[in-house]
Design a protein around this motif. Structure first.
Motif, PDB file in Angstrom:
ATOM      1  N   UNK A   1      43.125 -18.514  17.898  1.00 16.89           N
ATOM      2  CA  UNK A   1      44.476 -18.190  18.327  1.00 16.89           C
ATOM      3  C   UNK A   1      45.132 -17.248  17.308  1.00 16.89           C
ATOM      4  N   UNK A   2      45.840 -16.232  17.809  1.00 17.40           N
ATOM      5  CA  UNK A   2      46.447 -15.280  16.875  1.00 17.40           C
ATOM      6  C   UNK A   2      47.611 -15.917  16.119  1.00 17.40           C
TER       7      UNK A   2
ATOM      8  N   UNK B   1      57.620 -13.231  18.768  1.00 20.37           N
ATOM      9  CA  UNK B   1      57.827 -14.483  19.490  1.00 20.37           C
ATOM     10  C   UNK B   1      57.052 -14.445  20.805  1.00 20.37           C
ATOM     11  N   UNK B   2      56.216 -15.426  21.013  1.00 20.94           N
ATOM     12  CA  UNK B   2      55.407 -15.497  22.215  1.00 20.94           C
ATOM     13  C   UNK B   2      56.112 -16.314  23.286  1.00 20.94           C
TER      14      UNK B   2
ATOM     15  N   UNK C   1      41.806 -20.491  10.651  1.00 23.69           N
ATOM     16  CA  UNK C   1      41.832 -19.189  11.322  1.00 23.69           C
ATOM     17  C   UNK C   1      40.986 -18.200  10.536  1.00 23.69           C
ATOM     18  N   UNK C   2      40.113 -17.449  11.214  1.00 17.17           N
ATOM     19  CA  UNK C   2      39.201 -16.583  10.480  1.00 17.17           C
ATOM     20  C   UNK C   2      39.816 -15.285   9.961  1.00 17.17           C
ATOM     21  N   UNK C   3      40.934 -14.858  10.491  1.00 21.31           N
ATOM     22  CA  UNK C   3      41.489 -13.552  10.116  1.00 21.31           C
ATOM     23  C   UNK C   3      42.094 -13.546   8.730  1.00 21.31           C
ATOM     24  N   UNK C   4      41.586 -12.658   7.854  1.00 24.01           N
ATOM     25  CA  UNK C   4      42.073 -12.606   6.474  1.00 24.01           C
ATOM     26  C   UNK C   4      43.549 -12.290   6.381  1.00 24.01           C
TER      27      UNK C   4
ATOM     28  N   UNK D   1      50.435 -19.079  16.816  1.00 22.90           N
ATOM     29  CA  UNK D   1      50.557 -20.235  15.928  1.00 22.90           C
ATOM     30  C   UNK D   1      51.993 -20.378  15.426  1.00 22.90           C
ATOM     31  N   UNK D   2      52.526 -19.278  14.899  1.00 24.12           N
ATOM     32  CA  UNK D   2      53.840 -19.324  14.259  1.00 24.12           C
ATOM     33  C   UNK D   2      54.937 -19.645  15.263  1.00 24.12           C
TER      34      UNK D   2
END
Length: 596
Positions: free
Chosen positions: A388-389, A375-376, A353-356, A393-394
């Motif tokens: 994907x955010x 929660x999605x 994932x690219x987001x730091x 993922x979580x």
């Protein structure tokens, strides 16, 4: 579990209740839950992570309910199977339900195909097995059972599944979508009793379809099958569906009445699938493995199902069987059984994932910390990519067993959860992915490592800084981030990927009047690079530049390059100062220019 257990009682992977009982394989008695499950549900979707025993639980339910179709008054089979189990003590319930009903039981766990055609053929094969089981219906009068013959003909290739244009043949499309509804109608008419319907792992075809690129087509098929079987079908007594992930009601269970979802955050049935801590302790004591309770807990415990501490049965039972088969069972060390049952692809994608900020959140989880997530709710099976955010993922990792909700933790608002990695086994899955992703087996990481090496020998401090910063931003540590020695080990590991031999790297070696941090040599170009590292506590770049100068002065002051001067024509010297996931770099030539 009235007798002592031996290795012969442990056979991994048996998911058929009758086979398990007949072969005297270990069974953790969960039959006390059957009454609540049957009486309190009309259409129940039961969600649990993989390897927690969903298929065995549904097989147990099927064996309990299913009648003898040739002699409906004969209940000797379920009486034999459930003898001495907890449910047998409930006489009234057993008299009402045990061996009294037709049951349609199937699993989609093996429905996978590289393309849509292959996957549909797998579904047809599942239905063809049911058609063979219920072939006796064709001999009964006044029943339209032509669909049983036709589904077998589809499976045997006697009828086309797809038209010449590659699409479903219209008639056969309906044959597949309506198969379960037609079968339930025939059983209802034949026995004057509506059957129970059990569909195990309903979401596997959707998961595999998403992976292989035919999700929308498969969604139409699965939604059509479930809608036809469950929506306003008076020929179904009750239905039980299992899976890992709930696809939004509106998306796939459209129009199903009295529909209930029992997930990992629902108290009802929370101890039904999986092993409770008490189950595990009793099992280990029966095996004579009391000394292993602490290790087993540390490795396989940690799941929180609505306040119930749960362990993964796949891992615990494999451990117990392997321990009993070893020379010294009491000293047997836990293994990672979860990793061998899956590729753990979701972890690898998440780490790319690219987001730091999201990588920082994953780093926190790997350090044993917690993270609060939104929660999605999935309206479709999520398309998991590197874009994907993190919360998506979580949420997916929560449902599939890589994360668990923290017991008694109160999130900041509704539809959120505080999560963590549950145990050592799953942490090792993450750690192993880290070791693979940030190693020479990953071409992208190896390429950056090679570029760093070349920039060091070229004396290009700006490029060295750019590459190290980029690598630090992408890197997830299996150790405490920022601890003493972390950065040293990080750079040593990165450059070790490109070294032709261990002799090309020297770490913490004596040179001159002290010990330099790291040196890398290349005899082919007669060049060496000496690096001195510092950790800064200051965010201000100008301060870190001064600390770089101090690192370079230390190299000069202590004459670290003395052992290299006779052997190499070129010696580059770098001062590198780290601050969290950033660094400042200076090279000796750059320092000389600054000093002029």
């Amino acid at each position: 579990m009235n007798e002592s257990l031996t290795v012969r009682n442990f056979v991994a992977g048996i998911e058929d209740f009758e086979e398990l009982i007949s072969e005297k394989v270990i069974y953790i008695d969960k039959t006390s839950y059957l009454e609540d499950l049957i009486k309190r549900s009309h259409v129940a979707l039961i969600l649990r992570p993989r390897r927690f025993g969903k298929t065995l639980s549904m097989s147990t339910l099927s064996c309990f309910l299913e009648m003898n179709y040739q002699n409906p008054e004969d209940r000797s089979r379920p009486e034999r199977l459930f003898k001495d189990l907890e449910v047998s003590k409930n006489k009234a319930f057993c008299d009402e339900y045990m061996g009294r009903y037709p049951v349609i039981s199937l699993t989609f766990k093996d429905v996978e195909g590289a393309n849509f055609r292959e996957a549909v053929n797998r579904i047809i094969a599942v239905f063809a097995r049911l058609a063979r089981k219920f072939d006796f219906l064709t001999k009964k009068d006044n029943l339209d059972t032509s669909f049983l013959r036709r589904i077998r003909d589809l499976n045997d290739g006697k009828m086309p599944v797809f038209g010449s244009d590659g699409n479903f043949d219209g008639v056969n499309n309906n044959l597949i979508l309506d198969f379960l509804a037609n079968l339930s109608d025939c059983l209802n008419q034949a026995f004057n009793k509506a059957p129970f319907l059990i569909i195990d792992e309903y979401d596997v075809p959707l998961q595999k379809a998403r992976k292989h690129g035919y999700y929308d087509k498969m969604l139409i098929v699965i939604r059509g099958i479930l809608s036809s079987a469950l929506k306003s079908n008076s020929s179904i007594k009750k239905a039980f569906v299992t899976g890992c992930l709930r696809i939004a009601h509106q998306s796939i269970f459209t129009g199903v009445n009295n529909f209930k979802t029992y997930g990992i955050q629902n108290e009802f049935l929370s101890g039904f699938i999986g092993l409770t801590k008490d189950d595990t302790i009793k099992l280990l004591e029966k095996c004579g493995l009391e000394s292993c309770i602490s290790d087993v807990s540390e490795w396989y415990d940690g799941y929180n199902f609505a306040g119930n501490d749960m362990l993964c049965p796949w891992s615990v039972l494999n451990f117990a069987g392997d321990a009993l088969g070893s020379r010294n069972p009491a000293a047997f060390q836990p293994h990672n059984y979860w990793a061998n049952s899956s590729g753990n692809d979701i972890i690898e994608i998440c780490m790319k994932h690219p987001g730091g900020k999201d990588l920082d959140r994953l780093q926190n989880l790997m350090e044993g910390k917690t993270e609060e997530i939104a929660l999605r709710e999935f309206t479709s099976y999520p398309d998991i990519t590197s874009n994907t955010d993190f919360d998506t993922f979580a949420t997916l990792m929560l449902h599939t067993g890589y994360l668990t909700a923290v017991k008694d933790a109160v999130p900041s608002e509704k539809n959120r959860a505080v999560v963590r990695i549950p145990n050592k086994e799953i942490l090792e899955c993450f750690s192993n992915k880290v070791k693979t992703l940030f190693s020479e087996s990953n071409p992208e990481w190896k390429g950056m490592s090679q570029e760093l090496r070349e920039s060091l020998f070229a004396g290009n401090a700006a490029k060295v800084s750019e590459i190290i910063n980029k690598m630090l931003q992408a890197f997830i540590s299996v150790r405490d981030f920022g601890s003493e020695g972390f950065y040293h080990g990080f750079i040593t590991g990165v450059l070790g990927i490109t070294a032709g031999s261990p002799k090309e790297l020297k770490s913490n070696r004596e040179g001159g009047n002290g010990y330099f941090d790291l040196a890398i040599m290349d005899e082919r170009i007669s060049a060496a690079v000496i690096m001195e590292f510092k950790i800064s506590e200051r965010i201000k770049a100008s301060v870190r530049k001064k600390e770089c100068i101090e690192a370079l002065n230390q190299i000069e002051r202590n004459d670290y390059d003395c052992e290299f001067r006779d052997d190499y024509d070129t010696i580059k010297k770098f001062g590198i100062v780290f601050f969290k996931k950033t660094c400042e770099v200076m090279e000796k030539y750059q320092l000389d220019k600054t000093s002029e």
